[in-house]
Design an enzyme around this catalytic site. Structure first.
Site, mmCIF file in Angstrom:
data_model
loop_
_atom_site.group_PDB
_atom_site.id
_atom_site.type_symbol
_atom_site.label_atom_id
_atom_site.label_comp_id
_atom_site.label_asym_id
_atom_site.label_seq_id
_atom_site.Cartn_x
_atom_site.Cartn_y
_atom_site.Cartn_z
ATOM 1 N N TYR A 135 0.867 -1.419 0.047
ATOM 2 C CA TYR A 135 -0.106 -0.146 -0.030
ATOM 3 C C TYR A 135 0.866 1.338 -0.043
ATOM 4 O O TYR A 135 0.525 2.212 -0.435
ATOM 5 C CB TYR A 135 -0.899 0.030 1.131
ATOM 6 C CG TYR A 135 -2.071 -0.964 1.279
ATOM 7 C CD1 TYR A 135 -2.183 -1.847 0.054
ATOM 8 C CD2 TYR A 135 -3.023 -1.076 2.244
ATOM 9 C CE1 TYR A 135 -3.264 -2.588 -0.020
ATOM 10 C CE2 TYR A 135 -4.261 -1.793 2.197
ATOM 11 C CZ TYR A 135 -4.019 -2.719 1.005
ATOM 12 O OH TYR A 135 -5.377 -3.704 0.988
ATOM 13 N N LYS A 190 2.892 -15.254 2.782
ATOM 14 C CA LYS A 190 3.065 -15.992 1.662
ATOM 15 C C LYS A 190 4.398 -15.957 1.243
ATOM 16 O O LYS A 190 4.862 -15.734 0.150
ATOM 17 C CB LYS A 190 2.135 -14.969 0.408
ATOM 18 C CG LYS A 190 1.701 -15.667 -0.788
ATOM 19 C CD LYS A 190 0.534 -16.747 -0.582
ATOM 20 C CE LYS A 190 0.431 -17.348 -1.933
ATOM 21 N NZ LYS A 190 -0.568 -18.476 -1.899
ATOM 22 N N ASP A 222 -3.777 -17.746 2.024
ATOM 23 C CA ASP A 222 -4.782 -18.608 1.285
ATOM 24 C C ASP A 222 -5.369 -19.382 2.299
ATOM 25 O O ASP A 222 -6.484 -19.479 2.565
ATOM 26 C CB ASP A 222 -4.306 -19.160 -0.145
ATOM 27 C CG ASP A 222 -3.098 -19.827 0.195
ATOM 28 O OD1 ASP A 222 -2.325 -19.676 0.745
ATOM 29 O OD2 ASP A 222 -2.827 -20.273 -1.007
ATOM 30 N N ASP A 246 -5.727 -6.460 5.561
ATOM 31 C CA ASP A 246 -6.880 -5.725 5.389
ATOM 32 C C ASP A 246 -8.044 -6.624 5.066
ATOM 33 O O ASP A 246 -9.156 -6.387 5.452
ATOM 34 C CB ASP A 246 -6.505 -4.753 4.287
ATOM 35 C CG ASP A 246 -7.457 -3.966 3.894
ATOM 36 O OD1 ASP A 246 -8.508 -3.823 4.481
ATOM 37 O OD2 ASP A 246 -7.252 -2.991 2.639
ATOM 38 N N ASP A 250 -11.572 -7.797 7.438
ATOM 39 C CA ASP A 250 -12.854 -7.830 6.997
ATOM 40 C C ASP A 250 -13.731 -9.200 6.930
ATOM 41 O O ASP A 250 -15.069 -9.175 7.259
ATOM 42 C CB ASP A 250 -12.995 -7.219 5.778
ATOM 43 C CG ASP A 250 -13.017 -5.660 5.571
ATOM 44 O OD1 ASP A 250 -12.915 -5.144 6.863
ATOM 45 O OD2 ASP A 250 -13.549 -5.008 4.700
#
Ligand code: NAD
Length: 356
Positions: A135, A190, A222, A246, A250
Site C-alpha cells: 500500500y 505468503k 490463502d 486488510d 474484514d
C-alpha cells in the site's frame, strides 16, 4: 487526558455522538475537542485532513474517529478524497499497529452467516501492520511495459516491501498482546511465493525467541482465509501485513454477524492511538438514526484501555454493552425476531443507563 473527536461523514457524526455521551457518563475528566475530517473537512476547508485537524490529532492522547467517505467525492482527485484523511493520520502519527478484535457476542450468534456452533464464543484478535507493504511501497505508477507478456502495452505496478525493523516491531506487539490472552500467535504470510513474506516469516520466528511462553505457528494467507470460515475459533492472535490484514480482518468481522459491532484501534510506539469502528460511513443509512453505535462505543472502551490507562472504565463500558444486548435491544442491523428494535440514540442511552 485529551481526546481529539473526529466524527467525519455519513453516520460518523451520529455514532460518535453516542460514544461521547458514554464517555461523559463515566466519572473521569477528559478534555474533548472536536474537528472536521474527511468530506466534512473538504467542505469546510478544502482538504480532508486540514492542518488544524492534524495538529489537534497530534497533540491529543487519543483520537476518537467516526468514519469518512461518501460516493459524491469519488470523482475528486485522489489526494482530496475523504479516505486520504485516514492514511494521512496513520502516516503523521506513525500508527503502525492495527488491532481488530472479532468477538461474537452470545446474543448475536445467530446473526452470523456461519453455523452458530462455529462462531459461538468466538474471540480472536487480528493485528495488522498498517504503515508498510504494497500500500505504501515505492516505486509505483503506470508506464509502458518494457518486457513481460505484453511489451509496449500500458501497465501499472506497485511495490511490496517490508524492512526488518518494521516486522520486528509488529511481531513484538503481537506477542505482547498474546501474553495477555491465550498465548498463541498465528503469523500469516505468503512466504512460498513472495520474498517480502519470506523475510516476514524469518523475522517473526527470530523475535519469537524472546517470547518462549507464547506458541507461534505460521500459515499461508490463502489457507488462513479458508480456516477463518472453516474453524475460526482455532485462532487466537493473528499477525500479518497490511494487505493480507486488510482482507482477513474484514472477513473475520463478518463472522460475527454485524460490522456495526466491531471496534478497532491503531497505535504508535508511544501508545497514542486512533480508535474507530471497523465499518465505513454507511451513506445508505446516514441521517436516518438507525446506525449501530456499539462499534464506536466499544472503540472508546479500547481507547480507555490502550491509550488512557483506564482499563476499569473500559471493562465497565464493555459490560454495559453486553447488558443492553442481554436486555434484547437491537439496532436494525442486528435485529432478529423477539428482540426490541431501537435507533442510534436509544441504543446510546441504553448503554449510559447500563453503566449506572
Ligand atoms: P460501509 O461500512 O460504510 O457500509 C457497508 C454496509 O454496512 C452498508 O449497508 C451500511 O449501511 C452497513 N453498515 C455500516 N456500518 C453500520 C452501522 N454502524 N450500523 C448499521 N449498518 C452499518 O462500507 P461501504 O458502503 O463500502 O463504504 C461507504 C463509504 O465509507 C465509502 O466512501 C468508503 O470509502 C468509506 N469507508 C470508510 C472507512 C473509514 O472511515 N475507516 C472504512 C470503510 C469504508
Amino acid at each position: 487526558m485529551k481526546i481529539a473527536v473526529l466524527p467525519g461523514d455519513g453516520i460518523g457524526t451520529e455514532i460518535v455522538a453516542e460514544a461521547v455521551k458514554v464517555l461523559k457518563a463515566l466519572d473521569l475528566k477528559f478534555e474533548l475537542e472536536t474537528a472536521p475530517v474527511g468530506g466534512a473537512a473538504y467542505e469546510a476547508a478544502g482538504h480532508p485532513l486540514p492542518e488544524s485537524t492534524l495538529s489537534l490529532a497530534k497533540s491529543a492522547d487519543a483520537i476518537l474517529f467516526g468514519a469518512v467517505g461518501d460516493w459524491k467525492y469519488d470523482k475528486l482527485d485522489r489526494p482530496l478524497r475523504p479516505e486520504q484523511a485516514i492514511l494521512g493520520l496513520r502516516k503523521a502519527l506513525g500508527l503502525f499497529a492495527n488491532f481488530r478484535p472479532a468477538i461474537c457476542y452470545e446474543q448475536l450468534t445467530h446473526a452470523s452467516s456461519l453455523k452458530p456452533e462455529l462462531v459461538a464464543g468466538l474471540d480472536i484478535l487480528i493485528i495488522r501492520e498498517l504503515t508498510g507493504d504494497i500500500y505504501f511501497g515505492q516505486p509505483r505508477g503506470r508506464r509502458t511495459a518494457a518486457d513481460g507478456h505484453f511489451p509496449g502495452a500500458e501497465e501499472a505496478f506497485d511495490t511490496m516491501r517490508y524492512s526488518r525493523p518494521e516486522i520486528e516491531r509488529i511481531a513484538r506487539v503481537a506477542f505482547e498482546a498474546a501474553r495477555k490472552r491465550s498465548k498463541r500467535v498465528t503469523s500469516v504470510d505468503k512466504a512460498n511465493v513472495l520474498e517480502t513474506f519470506q523475510l516476514w516469516k524469518d523475522v517473526v520466528t527470530e523475535v519469537h525467541q524472546d517470547y518462549p511462553d507464547v506458541a507461534l505457528d505460521h500459515m499461508y494467507v490463502d489457507n488462513a482465509a479458508m480456516q477463518l470460515v472453516k474453524a475460526p475459533k482455532a485462532f487466537d492472535v493473528i499477525v500479518t501485513g497490511n494487505m493480507f490484514g486488510d482482507i482477513l480482518s474484514d472477513e473475520a468481522s463478518m463472522l460475527t454477524g454485524s460490522i456495526g459491532m466491531l471496534p478497532s484501534a491503531s497505535l504508535n510506539d508511544k501508545k497514542q492511538g486512533l480508535y474507530e469502528p471497523s465499518h465505513g460511513s454507511a451513506p445508505d443509512i446516514a441521517g436516518k438514526g438507525v446506525a449501530n453505535p456499539l462499534a464506536t462505543i466499544l472503540s472508546a472502551a479500547m481507547m480507555l484501555r490502550f491509550s488512557l490507562g483506564q482499563a476499569e472504565a473500559a471493562d465497565r463500558i464493555e459490560a454495559a454493552v453486553k447488558k443492553v444486548l442481554a436486555q434484547g435491544l437491537r439496532t436494525p442491523d442486528i435485529y432478529s425476531e423477539g428482540t426490541t428494535k431501537v435507533g442510534t440514540v436509544q441504543m446510546g442511552d441504553a448503554v449510559v443507563n447500563a453503566l449506572r
